[in-house]
Enzyme design. Structure first.
Site, PDB file in Angstrom:
ATOM      1  N   VAL A  96       1.153  -0.962  -0.060  1.00  0.00           N
ATOM      2  CA  VAL A  96      -0.320   0.100   0.011  1.00  0.00           C
ATOM      3  C   VAL A  96       1.164   1.481  -0.007  1.00  0.00           C
ATOM      4  O   VAL A  96       0.548   2.164  -0.233  1.00  0.00           O
ATOM      5  CB  VAL A  96      -0.778   0.009   0.927  1.00  0.00           C
ATOM      6  CG1 VAL A  96      -1.537  -1.237   1.098  1.00  0.00           C
ATOM      7  CG2 VAL A  96      -0.097  -0.334   2.551  1.00  0.00           C
ATOM      8  N   ASN A 131      -6.698  -2.075   6.309  1.00  0.00           N
ATOM      9  CA  ASN A 131      -6.431  -2.254   7.823  1.00  0.00           C
ATOM     10  C   ASN A 131      -4.965  -2.477   7.885  1.00  0.00           C
ATOM     11  O   ASN A 131      -4.368  -2.665   8.796  1.00  0.00           O
ATOM     12  CB  ASN A 131      -7.262  -3.710   7.719  1.00  0.00           C
ATOM     13  CG  ASN A 131      -6.911  -4.856   8.936  1.00  0.00           C
ATOM     14  OD1 ASN A 131      -6.904  -4.255  10.296  1.00  0.00           O
ATOM     15  ND2 ASN A 131      -5.479  -5.494   8.479  1.00  0.00           N
ATOM     16  N   SER A 187      -6.676   3.307  15.979  1.00  0.00           N
ATOM     17  CA  SER A 187      -6.662   2.685  17.256  1.00  0.00           C
ATOM     18  C   SER A 187      -6.958   3.789  18.222  1.00  0.00           C
ATOM     19  O   SER A 187      -6.916   4.817  18.068  1.00  0.00           O
ATOM     20  CB  SER A 187      -4.751   2.224  16.936  1.00  0.00           C
ATOM     21  OG  SER A 187      -3.951   1.655  18.356  1.00  0.00           O
ATOM     22  N   TYR A 230       3.592   5.589  15.414  1.00  0.00           N
ATOM     23  CA  TYR A 230       2.256   4.689  15.240  1.00  0.00           C
ATOM     24  C   TYR A 230       1.288   5.634  15.784  1.00  0.00           C
ATOM     25  O   TYR A 230      -0.127   5.884  15.234  1.00  0.00           O
ATOM     26  CB  TYR A 230       2.454   3.844  16.034  1.00  0.00           C
ATOM     27  CG  TYR A 230       1.514   2.368  16.151  1.00  0.00           C
ATOM     28  CD1 TYR A 230       1.156   2.096  14.984  1.00  0.00           C
ATOM     29  CD2 TYR A 230       0.115   3.163  17.035  1.00  0.00           C
ATOM     30  CE1 TYR A 230       0.008   0.870  14.907  1.00  0.00           C
ATOM     31  CE2 TYR A 230      -0.557   1.823  17.113  1.00  0.00           C
ATOM     32  CZ  TYR A 230      -0.644   1.030  16.158  1.00  0.00           C
ATOM     33  OH  TYR A 230      -2.041   0.075  16.188  1.00  0.00           O
ATOM     34  N   ALA A 250       0.721   9.097  15.825  1.00  0.00           N
ATOM     35  CA  ALA A 250       0.902  10.103  15.135  1.00  0.00           C
ATOM     36  C   ALA A 250       0.272   9.998  13.457  1.00  0.00           C
ATOM     37  O   ALA A 250      -1.036   9.980  12.992  1.00  0.00           O
ATOM     38  CB  ALA A 250       2.074  10.526  14.474  1.00  0.00           C
ATOM     39  N   SER A 251       0.539   8.408  13.179  1.00  0.00           N
ATOM     40  CA  SER A 251      -0.382   8.292  12.342  1.00  0.00           C
ATOM     41  C   SER A 251      -1.612   7.911  12.096  1.00  0.00           C
ATOM     42  O   SER A 251      -2.779   7.783  10.808  1.00  0.00           O
ATOM     43  CB  SER A 251       0.586   6.447  11.638  1.00  0.00           C
ATOM     44  OG  SER A 251       0.399   4.969  12.478  1.00  0.00           O
ATOM     45  N   LYS A 252      -2.085   6.828  13.478  1.00  0.00           N
ATOM     46  CA  LYS A 252      -3.206   6.580  13.859  1.00  0.00           C
ATOM     47  C   LYS A 252      -4.101   7.731  14.315  1.00  0.00           C
ATOM     48  O   LYS A 252      -5.314   7.623  13.489  1.00  0.00           O
ATOM     49  CB  LYS A 252      -3.708   6.062  14.500  1.00  0.00           C
ATOM     50  CG  LYS A 252      -2.749   4.529  14.958  1.00  0.00           C
ATOM     51  CD  LYS A 252      -3.332   3.504  13.222  1.00  0.00           C
ATOM     52  CE  LYS A 252      -2.774   2.199  12.900  1.00  0.00           C
ATOM     53  NZ  LYS A 252      -3.301   1.823  11.693  1.00  0.00           N
TER      54      LYS A 252
END
Length: 251
Positions: free
Chosen positions: A63, A89, A143, A156, A158-160
């Site tokens: 992705v 996902n 999350s 993690y 920051a991305s969520k």
């Protein structure tokens, strides 16, 4: 849940929440395209769905590569004539659990590429097709770490947080176009990411459970139920929302 004959792509379908979600869609009669960077894993899940009487195929997709996302969605539409649902996902965690000042460049770039940019690519391409066909449904897997502070976990988190923001922004943009976009925010759930966290120390599991009012970790099947519900006609007046499945942790 009314999911029969819906054409559904699930990224990161080779394991964990993605695998459970793919199988549940198959059980409800959806046509499943299991996508994963690990083709063998995706093929196994597709095979399990087929053996259980469902319809499924597997496509290898990274992705973080826009052209591969385009190919995934184009191939799905060429074969099935439409795309009803995409579940974004695919996700990874950082290799190191470090405070912000020590956070590695590799973890930052790798995690953001998969968890944030990958979701953007999938939403961008899917929305172009959904606009043309006049309908669509997107479910993003965020999350609990995208809703509240999560130490030693900057990339993690920051991305969520970004996934939650992208979900809400896009839902607002496309609500009048018959396209719904929502997110699920799992707490500590049995998966490869949780296994990585538990490996930090022998008693990490018990430490984490103290923060969960229900006293246990979530199961992938429980997250899959929420994803399938959001993708179904049973939730047709819901868009731009985040459903938190965390056993009460956020309380």
């Amino acid at each position: 849940m009314n999911l029969k004959n819906k054409i559904v792509i699930i990224t990161g379908a080779g394991s964990g929440i993605g695998a459970a979600t793919a199988k549940l869609f198959g059980t409800h009669g959806a046509v499943v395209v299991a996508s994963d960077i690990n083709l063998n894993n995706a093929q196994k899940i597709a095979g399990d769905i087929t053996e259980a009487g469902g319809i499924a195929s597997a496509i290898k997709t990274d992705v973080t590569q826009y052209q591969e996302v385009e190919a995934l969605i184009a191939n799905t539409i060429e074969k099935h004539d439409r795309l009803d649902v995409i579940v974004n996902n695919a996700g990874i965690g950082g290799k190191e659990q470090l405070k912000t000042a020590e956070h590695t460049h590799d973890d930052w770039h790798n995690v953001i590429a998969v968890n944030q940019t990958g979701v953007f690519y999938c939403m961008k391409v899917a929305l172009q097709h959904m606009m043309r066909q006049g309908h669509g449904n997107i479910v993003n897997v965020a999350s609990l770490a995208g809703l509240k502070a999560s130490g030693h976990n900057l990339s993690y988190s920051a991305s969520k947080f970004a996934v939650v923001g992208m979900t809400k922004s896009a839902a607002l943009e496309y609500a009048r176009k018959n396209i719904r976009i929502n997110a699920v925010c799992p707490g500590f759930t049995h998966s490869a990411l949780l296994d990585q966290l538990l490996a930090v120390s022998p008693d990490m599991g018990e430490k984490l459970k103290r923060f969960i009012p229900m006293g246990r970790f979530g199961e992938a099947d429980e997250i899959a139920e929420a994803i399938c519900w959001l993708a179904s006609e049973n939730s047709k007046f819901i868009t731009g929302q985040t459903i938190t499945l965390d056993g009460g942790t956020s309380l």
